[in-house]
Design a protein around this motif. Structure first.
Motif, PDB file in Angstrom:
ATOM      1  N   UNK A 160      47.066  53.723  35.029  1.00  0.00           N
ATOM      2  CA  UNK A 160      47.241  52.257  35.708  1.00  0.00           C
ATOM      3  C   UNK A 160      45.808  52.349  36.629  1.00  0.00           C
ATOM      4  N   UNK A 161      45.328  51.104  36.563  1.00  0.00           N
ATOM      5  CA  UNK A 161      43.891  50.927  37.072  1.00  0.00           C
ATOM      6  C   UNK A 161      43.935  49.369  37.517  1.00  0.00           C
ATOM      7  N   UNK A 162      42.903  49.010  38.330  1.00  0.00           N
ATOM      8  CA  UNK A 162      42.725  47.693  38.504  1.00  0.00           C
ATOM      9  C   UNK A 162      41.246  47.400  39.052  1.00  0.00           C
ATOM     10  N   UNK A 163      40.851  46.152  38.840  1.00  0.00           N
ATOM     11  CA  UNK A 163      39.525  46.017  39.200  1.00  0.00           C
ATOM     12  C   UNK A 163      39.206  44.357  39.719  1.00  0.00           C
ATOM     13  N   UNK A 164      38.256  44.120  40.223  1.00  0.00           N
ATOM     14  CA  UNK A 164      37.893  42.829  40.834  1.00  0.00           C
ATOM     15  C   UNK A 164      37.756  41.862  39.479  1.00  0.00           C
ATOM     16  N   UNK A 165      38.133  40.337  39.788  1.00  0.00           N
ATOM     17  CA  UNK A 165      37.935  39.428  38.702  1.00  0.00           C
ATOM     18  C   UNK A 165      37.866  38.065  39.427  1.00  0.00           C
ATOM     19  N   UNK A 166      36.902  37.366  38.908  1.00  0.00           N
ATOM     20  CA  UNK A 166      36.781  35.898  39.745  1.00  0.00           C
ATOM     21  C   UNK A 166      37.377  34.764  38.875  1.00  0.00           C
ATOM     22  N   UNK A 167      38.252  34.152  39.741  1.00  0.00           N
ATOM     23  CA  UNK A 167      38.676  32.855  39.139  1.00  0.00           C
ATOM     24  C   UNK A 167      38.370  31.680  39.814  1.00  0.00           C
ATOM     25  N   UNK A 168      37.566  30.967  39.303  1.00  0.00           N
ATOM     26  CA  UNK A 168      37.351  29.525  39.845  1.00  0.00           C
ATOM     27  C   UNK A 168      36.591  29.918  41.334  1.00  0.00           C
ATOM     28  N   UNK A 169      35.890  30.980  41.102  1.00  0.00           N
ATOM     29  CA  UNK A 169      35.090  31.111  42.499  1.00  0.00           C
ATOM     30  C   UNK A 169      35.677  32.158  43.469  1.00  0.00           C
ATOM     31  N   UNK A 170      37.037  32.411  43.309  1.00  0.00           N
ATOM     32  CA  UNK A 170      37.911  33.270  44.135  1.00  0.00           C
ATOM     33  C   UNK A 170      38.149  34.620  43.559  1.00  0.00           C
ATOM     34  N   UNK A 171      38.489  35.542  44.747  1.00  0.00           N
ATOM     35  CA  UNK A 171      38.664  37.042  44.206  1.00  0.00           C
ATOM     36  C   UNK A 171      40.182  37.061  43.946  1.00  0.00           C
ATOM     37  N   UNK A 172      40.340  37.675  42.447  1.00  0.00           N
ATOM     38  CA  UNK A 172      41.426  37.731  41.785  1.00  0.00           C
ATOM     39  C   UNK A 172      41.415  39.410  41.391  1.00  0.00           C
ATOM     40  N   UNK A 173      42.087  39.835  40.620  1.00  0.00           N
ATOM     41  CA  UNK A 173      42.330  41.072  40.272  1.00  0.00           C
ATOM     42  C   UNK A 173      42.551  41.297  38.800  1.00  0.00           C
ATOM     43  N   UNK A 174      42.126  42.120  37.907  1.00  0.00           N
ATOM     44  CA  UNK A 174      42.586  42.416  36.571  1.00  0.00           C
ATOM     45  C   UNK A 174      43.118  43.741  36.470  1.00  0.00           C
ATOM     46  N   UNK A 175      44.486  43.995  36.275  1.00  0.00           N
ATOM     47  CA  UNK A 175      44.917  45.234  36.176  1.00  0.00           C
ATOM     48  C   UNK A 175      45.290  45.617  34.662  1.00  0.00           C
TER      49      UNK A 175
END
Length: 280
Positions: free
Chosen positions: A104-119
């Motif tokens: 398991x791991x996660x990293x930052x992900x941008x969605x429409x200019x907002x900070x989300x996360x890709x797992x």
């Protein structure tokens, strides 16, 4: 490039006995959507490989193909794709949950200019991705519900509430101690702690490869827990960084650093998760 717009005349028929309506479906089209496979694949490619915003995707379609879409249309296409891939997605979940371990791991992900996360959750059979607007513990709890194996992970506390056995990657621990030991003005105490832990990890890996039976592995795990106690139990380091490492890694997470010793095919590190999440 001019888009190819095809109009289909689709016949509908009603069964005279059961009153059910039936209709054909031309190749490359999907019900409930006016867009063909090429448009859907373009949107998916731009969204997940190009990491483009919805606005950028609409502008690209307009500039390249003269195809003008409304603001909510990209979301509608993505929702429809989610329905089409739904059974495959559930199949991947099942392939993971039926395994003996999950990275398991996660990293930052941008969605429409907002900070989300890709797992990412993976084993030797499958890799499962999910993009969420949180890095909270609820995501792994939801995605790994029903999984009874070992979770191989880093030291991030968002995984701590999972009821599984955990294997926390010692590589992350050694990276931390190495970074602190190589800083200008690092204390001898910090340098010594790094060398001791590096020796310890090398030793347990060698001993693990020589353990052939379950009894030997359980015995080794018990012995190495005793050795690890020497680095944390009844000790307070004068160096501030060394004490933080003792408290965070060795005191609070020592039970999860040696789990792999009890098993034959559980990896000791989480490199597979890094490789799975690196492409995105």
């Amino acid at each position: 490039i001019k888009p190819i717009i095809t109009r289909y005349r689709i016949a509908q028929y009603q069964c005279g006995e059961c009153a059910t309506w039936c209709q054909g479906m031309p190749k490359g089209l999907f019900s409930k959507s006016p867009f063909g496979m090429n448009v859907m694949l373009f949107v998916l490619h731009e969204k997940y490989l190009g990491r483009a915003t919805d606005r950028h995707i609409r502008e690209s379609l307009k500039m390249l193909y003269g195809l003008i879409l409304g603001k909510g249309t990209i979301h509608q296409i993505l929702d429809r794709c989610a329905e089409l891939f739904g059974s495959s997605y559930e199949g991947i979940k099942q392939a993971l949950r039926s395994g003996k371990y999950i990275h398991a791991d996660e990293t930052g992900w941008r969605v429409e200019g907002e900070d989300w996360y890709a797992w990412s959750f993976s084993n030797e059979k499958a890799v499962l991705y999910t993009i969420e607007n949180t890095r909270g513990h609820g995501v792994p709890e939801k995605m790994l519900k029903g999984f009874n194996g070992v979770v191989i992970r880093d030291g991030y506390q968002g995984y701590d509430r999972l009821p599984n056995e955990h294997q926390i990657c010692p590589v992350h621990l050694l990276r931390n101690t190495k970074e602190k030991a190589e800083m200008p003005g690092a204390s001898d105490e910090m340098k010594k702690l790094h060398e001791q832990l590096r020796w310890f990890v090398r030793m347990i890996r060698k001993k693990h490869t020589r353990s052939r039976t379950m009894k030997q592995r359980i015995t080794l795990h018990h012995q190495m827990e005793k050795v690890l106690e020497k680095f944390r139990k009844g000790i307070t380091y004068n160096d501030r960084d060394a004490e933080k490492i003792r408290s965070w890694w060795l005191d609070k997470r020592h039970k999860h650093l040696l789990t792999f010793l009890k098993y034959e095919n559980i990896q000791w590190e989480n490199n597979a998760a890094d490789r799975a999440i690196r492409p995105i």
